[in-house]
Design an enzyme around this catalytic site. Sequence first.
Site, PDB file in Angstrom:
ATOM      1  N   ASP A 288      44.739  28.244  35.153  1.00  0.00           N
ATOM      2  CA  ASP A 288      45.151  29.346  34.304  1.00  0.00           C
ATOM      3  C   ASP A 288      44.188  30.514  34.487  1.00  0.00           C
ATOM      4  O   ASP A 288      42.972  30.322  34.536  1.00  0.00           O
ATOM      5  CB  ASP A 288      45.162  28.886  32.840  1.00  0.00           C
ATOM      6  CG  ASP A 288      45.810  29.898  31.926  1.00  0.00           C
ATOM      7  OD1 ASP A 288      47.031  30.087  32.034  1.00  0.00           O
ATOM      8  OD2 ASP A 288      45.090  30.508  31.113  1.00  0.00           O
ATOM      9  N   GLU A 335      47.865  30.500  38.639  1.00  0.00           N
ATOM     10  CA  GLU A 335      48.544  31.398  37.697  1.00  0.00           C
ATOM     11  C   GLU A 335      48.079  32.801  38.067  1.00  0.00           C
ATOM     12  O   GLU A 335      46.954  33.195  37.768  1.00  0.00           O
ATOM     13  CB  GLU A 335      48.169  31.032  36.263  1.00  0.00           C
ATOM     14  CG  GLU A 335      48.902  31.855  35.208  1.00  0.00           C
ATOM     15  CD  GLU A 335      48.174  33.142  34.848  1.00  0.00           C
ATOM     16  OE1 GLU A 335      48.720  34.213  35.168  1.00  0.00           O
ATOM     17  OE2 GLU A 335      47.076  33.076  34.290  1.00  0.00           O
ATOM     18  N   ASP A 388      53.480  31.375  27.118  1.00  0.00           N
ATOM     19  CA  ASP A 388      53.046  32.643  26.535  1.00  0.00           C
ATOM     20  C   ASP A 388      54.163  33.679  26.406  1.00  0.00           C
ATOM     21  O   ASP A 388      53.945  34.761  25.867  1.00  0.00           O
ATOM     22  CB  ASP A 388      51.927  33.262  27.382  1.00  0.00           C
ATOM     23  CG  ASP A 388      50.580  32.588  27.158  1.00  0.00           C
ATOM     24  OD1 ASP A 388      50.379  31.995  26.083  1.00  0.00           O
ATOM     25  OD2 ASP A 388      49.725  32.661  28.060  1.00  0.00           O
TER      26      ASP A 388
END
Length: 488
Positions: A288, A335, A388
């Site tokens: 991430d 990501e 998200d």
Amino acid sequence: MRKTGILMPISSLPSQIGVGGLGKEAYEFLRILTENGIRIWQILPLNPAGFGNSPYQPYSSFAGDDLYISLDELAWNGLLKEKPPVYRAMDKRLDFQEVRKFREPYLREAYRTFVLQEKTKEEDYQTFLSQTWVLEYGVFRALKQKNNDRCWNEWAEEDRNWPKERKVLKEEVQEEASYHMFLQYLFYRQWERLKKTANENGIEIMGDVPFYVGVDSVDVWANRENFLIGADNKPIFVAGVPPDYFSVTGQRWGNPIYDWNHLKETNYQFWVERIGHSSRLFDIVRIDHFRAFDTFWKIPASCPTAIEGGWVEAPGYEVLDRMREQISNLNLVAEDLGDLRKEVLDLKNHYQLKGMKVLQFCIDSKGKYAKDTFLDVENMIIYTGTHDNDTLMEWYGNLTTASKRKVRRFLKKSGCTHGTVKDRLLQYTLQSKAQYAIIPMWDILGLGEEGHMNTPGTVGSPNWEWRMPTFEKAEVELKRYRKQIEKR
């Protein structure tokens, strides 16, 4: 071979006690995935959730959250006198505090039984406890309780300095530490069995590793030299991102910034151990905020927002080279969302890592016709959305009437003509050339705002609380897409 995956947090699985876990609900989910041709199960971080119940602010990068330990399995193994009763089974939201309070007596009972049965003497258990991170985590949790659950930099001096001095603990503190070490043993044994079953059924687990660690964590408490920490044991600089799509003031995450100079002197051992551990837990490791390996947003800790930060270069090639040298079977994906400079993509492509494409961000309906602005390439993961984002139907519902009409025409032109708008959007996702197509479970179900998992830049409820009450609708919906999944 192209593969289809489902993003589904373990906490969101249906269960009889208010939170999904590593018990029968996880095995039932594996059965449904297997029968419908799903080959990847992507989850959120499994580490003990800290501030705001966020899995991205954990107490440890190595420990697992005891929230996921199956109590039913403890009863089957004779560690509980009886199976726990049904509790909040049909709730659509996870009440972290109440569920943890409900579970605590059963976990304590299991520990007492384990000790009385003298299973602590077993070689397998002792081998597990011999790992440094297990001891440090147990002591951290015990000392955190002793210090009224405050952040470690507010503890009594001797407790703050335990990692350096390793003084003998008082009996009650040592007992509490042993309890938390025991919970880690349970968690890892249950996780290993679940992952083995997934792999035997042709399913890979994609785990999620945050780039940063939480300040109130074992990672920082026991290894503070790896971070830019002041004499008061508080961060000098914190992490975040500048103003963007999600926030006009940016996002001030509060995580401490790495001391890259010190990490270089240690050959980036902290990163090697951290990602190496995750690589043993998961088949695929998603990093991430991968962009921070290239440049990271460095915010003075005194600043209340992220506006006053600045971009600083990181030694990404050195770190990734070191990890590739030291970690066998390393399978990373990046990501790489957001407004990135070219060097981030160069870094990703140098190691041939898969990046991410999010459908909601790529369908542009501002012009005369809607279009997909992202090149459809193979070494990529296409998502309808992430944890998200708005759900797919939430996103579509918020479009103007004109934009909705353009999106529908775009889908028709792309050959997606059957079913609802949701069906057509999922068809478009599944027919992508991307090697992986991953769809969050809330989009499979066609949920709107009620399926929203997290809003970046906000803390606490209702973030991370979404739950799926039963498997019934999920199984029905996945069967509807099975032929499209098999065509990949």
